[in-house]
Design an enzyme around this catalytic site. Structure first.
Site, PDB file in Angstrom:
ATOM      1  N   PRO A  72      -4.613  -0.035  18.643  1.00 26.98           N
ATOM      2  CA  PRO A  72      -4.314  -0.479  17.271  1.00 26.98           C
ATOM      3  C   PRO A  72      -4.374   0.619  16.211  1.00 26.98           C
ATOM      4  CG  PRO A  72      -6.501  -1.200  17.932  1.00 26.98           C
ATOM      5  CD  PRO A  72      -5.876  -0.584  19.142  1.00 26.98           C
TER       6      PRO A  72
ATOM      7  N   TYR B 231      -9.432   5.344   7.393  1.00 29.32           N
ATOM      8  CA  TYR B 231      -9.613   5.653   8.818  1.00 29.32           C
ATOM      9  C   TYR B 231     -10.647   6.770   8.883  1.00 29.32           C
ATOM     10  CZ  TYR B 231      -5.215   3.150   9.830  1.00 29.32           C
ATOM     11  OH  TYR B 231      -4.233   2.203   9.953  1.00 29.32           O
TER      12      TYR B 231
ATOM     13  N   LYS C 114       0.731  -0.374  15.050  1.00 22.93           N
ATOM     14  CA  LYS C 114       2.119  -0.479  15.500  1.00 22.93           C
ATOM     15  C   LYS C 114       2.435  -1.725  16.333  1.00 22.93           C
ATOM     16  CE  LYS C 114       3.899   3.076  13.611  1.00 22.93           C
ATOM     17  NZ  LYS C 114       3.762   2.505  12.280  1.00 22.93           N
TER      18      LYS C 114
ATOM     19  N   TYR D  65       3.807   6.448  10.294  1.00 20.35           N
ATOM     20  CA  TYR D  65       3.004   5.296   9.869  1.00 20.35           C
ATOM     21  C   TYR D  65       3.857   4.233   9.182  1.00 20.35           C
ATOM     22  CZ  TYR D  65      -1.210   2.817   8.356  1.00 20.35           C
ATOM     23  OH  TYR D  65      -2.189   1.872   8.180  1.00 20.35           O
TER      24      TYR D  65
ATOM     25  N   HIS E 116       0.844  -1.201   0.000  1.00 23.35           N
ATOM     26  CA  HIS E 116       0.000   0.000   0.000  1.00 23.35           C
ATOM     27  C   HIS E 116       0.877   1.248   0.000  1.00 23.35           C
ATOM     28  CE1 HIS E 116      -4.227  -1.546   1.231  1.00 23.35           C
ATOM     29  NE2 HIS E 116      -3.604  -2.412   0.464  1.00 23.35           N
TER      30      HIS E 116
END
Ligand code: APR
Ligand code: PHB
Length: 394
Positions: free
Chosen positions: A293, A201, A297, A385, A72
Site C-alpha cells: 500500500p 510518510y 496504488k 504518485y 491534496h
C-alpha cells in the site's frame, strides 16, 4: 439467465466496470459471494489518482466524492529528523490527488447500481466460470440450494486476490510474479483531527509510519510491524506510543489520540499474473495484481484496468472491434508493472528491513535523501504518485 458481461465480484473493480457498462447500454450481472454489509465493512486505502477521480465522475458516481473528498496538492516525507514536502501540483504541472476512502467509493457504487436497476446477486456460493475458450462462456453459482447458470459473451474476473477467476485458469497458461515482504501494516481508524493537512510518510529506524486521513474529523494511521504480530497484542495506547516514537518530535507533540474504531494488520505483497486474460475471461484489479500500500496504488490500478476493459467493450459492441480484445492484457500490464515498480521502490526506501546488511540500509537512506532533495527526483516521485497516464484505446 443471460447477459453480455458476467462480472464475478462486487468490489470496486466489479461495480465500477458494471456501472460504466450499464451507462453505455451494455447489459451485465454481478455475482458476489458475500453480502453488501460485508463489502462495506472493509477498510481499505484512501488516495485517488486524477484518472480514478475522472473515471468515477464519468460513471456518474462522483457527486459525494466531489463534495466530501479532500484535494491534496502534496504530501510530506519525514526521515532523519527532516520533513520534506513533495508539492505534487507544482511538480506535475497542476495534478493533484483526492483523499476519499475506498469504503465510501464502494458505498457510492452500490447505491448508484441499485438506483440504476443493475442486477447484483449476493451470497452466491460456488461461483464458477465455464467455457472460457469457447464463444459461449457461462458462469454457474448456487443460491438458496439451487444451481443457477448465467450465459454471457464475456466474463470479468473482479473477485480479488483469493477469487475463483484466476484459479480457474490452467496453471501452465499463466505466469506468476510475486514478492512477499517480511512485515505488515498495523492500521488504526480514529475519530480524531488529522495531525497535518497533508499525508506524512515517515521512515524511522523503528520502522515505517504513515499519517493519513479520511475527513477533517477522521484519521487513519499505520505503523510497520513484523509479519507475525497479532492485532490483539496492540492496545490503543501501545499503538499511539509506537506511532509517536516514529514521527518527528513536533508532529508527535501535536498528534491527537483517541479510541480506535477499527484496528487491523495487513500483510504486504507484490503480485502480478500474466497474461490478465484467458479466452473470454478478463482479470481486473486484485484478481490480477497486488501492490504493497505504500504507493497508494491498489484501487487506482483496479480503476485503470476497468478503464481499459470498458473502453474496449464499448468499441466491441458499438463498432465490432473484437480485434481489441486480445490487446487488453498487454495494455494493462504496461501500466501495472510501472505501478508495481513504484510501490516496491517506495516500500524499499521507507521500511526497515530487519536483517538487511548495513550497506543496503545506507543505500535505501541515501536513495530517499537523493530523491526528495533533487528537483528531478521529486518530479519522478510526484509523477508516479499522481498516476501515470492511461493509454488510449484505438
Ligand atoms: N465468487 C464471487 N465473488 C467473490 C469470490 C468468488 N469466488 N471471491 C471473492 N469474491 C468477491 C469478494 O467478496 C469481494 O467482494 O470479489 C470481491 C473482490 O473485491 P476486492 O478484493 O475489493 O477487489 P477489487 O474489486 O479488485 O478491488 C481492488 O481493493 O484490495 C483493494 O488494494 C485493493 O484497492 C484495491 C481494490
Ligand atoms: C490510507 O489512507 O489508508 C492510505 C493512504 C496512503 C497510502 C496507503 C494508505 O499510501
Amino acid at each position: 439467465m443471460k447477459t453480455r458481461v458476467a462480472i464475478i465480484g462486487s468490489g470496486p473493480s466489479g461495480m465500477l466496470l458494471g456501472q460504466l457498462l450499464l451507462n453505455a447500454g451494455i447489459d451485465n450481472i454481478i455475482i458476489e459471494r458475500k453480502d453488501p454489509d460485508y463489502i462495506l465493512s472493509r477498510i481499505r486505502a484512501g488516495v485517488l489518482e486524477q484518472g480514478t477521480v475522472d473515471l468515477l465522475r464519468e460513471a456518474g458516481v462522483g457527486a459525494r466524492m466531489d463534495e466530501e473528498g479532500l484535494i491534496h496538492d502534496g504530501f510530506k516525507v519525514a526521515f532523519d529528523g527532516r520533513s520534506e514536502h513533495i508539492d505534487l501540483k507544482a511538480l506535475t504541472g497542476g495534478k493533484t490527488v483526492m483523499v476519499y476512502g475506498q469504503t465510501e467509493v464502494t458505498r457510492d457504487l452500490l447505491q448508484t447500481r441499485k438506483g440504476a436497476g443493475g442486477l447484483s446477486i449476493y451470497d452466491a456460493d460456488d461461483v464458477q466460470p465455464h467455457g472460457l475458450q469457447s464463444d459461449k462462456p457461462y458462469v454457474t453459482f448456487v443460491k438458496n440450494g439451487e444451481t443457477v447458470r448465467v450465459d454471457c459473451d464475456y466474463v470479468a474476473g473482479c473477485d480479488g486476490f483469493h477469487g475463483v477467476s484466476r484459479q480457474s485458469i490452467p496453471a501452465d497458461k499463466i505466469k506468476v510474479f510475486e514478492r512477499v515482504y517480511p512485515f505488515g501494516w498495523l492500521g488504526v481508524l480514529a475519530d480524531t483531527p488529522p495531525v497535518d493537512e497533508e499525508l506524512i510518510y515517515a521512515r524511522h529506524e523503528r520502522g515505517f509510519a504513515l499519517c493519513s486521513m479520511r475527513s477533517p474529523t477522521r484519521t487513519r494511521y499505520y505503523v510497520q510491524v513484523d509479519a507475525q504480530e497479532k492485532v490483539e497484542d496492540w492496545s490503543d495506547e501501545r499503538f499511539w506510543g509506537e506511532l509517536k516514537s516514529r514521527l518527528p518530535e513536533d508532529v508527535a507533540n501535536r498528534l491527537v489520540t483517541g479510541p480506535s474504531i477499527e484496528k487491523s494488520i495487513a500483510p504486504l505483497r507484490s503480485f502480478v499474473v500474466e497474461p490478465m486474460q484467458y479466452g473470454r475471461m478478463f482479470l481486473l484489479g486484485d484478481a490480477a495484481h497486488i501492490v504493497p500500500p505504500t504507493g497508494a496504488k491498489g484501487l487506482n490500478l483496479a480503476a485503470s484496468d476497468v478503464n481499459t476493459l470498458y473502453r474496449i467493450m464499448v468499441k466491441v459492441y458499438k463498432d465490432g472491434r473484437t480485434d481489441l480484445l486480445s490487446k487488453y492484457s498487454e495494455i494493462c500490464l504496461r501500466r501495472v508493472w510501472k505501478a508495481e515498480r513504484f510501490s516496491w521502490w517506495v516500500t524499499s526506501m521507507l521500511h526497515n528491513f530487519a536483517g538487511t546488511d548495513s550497506f543496503s540500509q545506507r543505500i535505501h537512506e541515501t536513495e530517499l535523501d537523493y530523491f526528495v532533495s533533487s528537483e528531478t527526483g521529486r518530479k519522478s516521485v510526484a509523477e508516479n504518485y499522481v498516476g501515470l497516464p492511461y493509454e488510449s484505446i484505438d
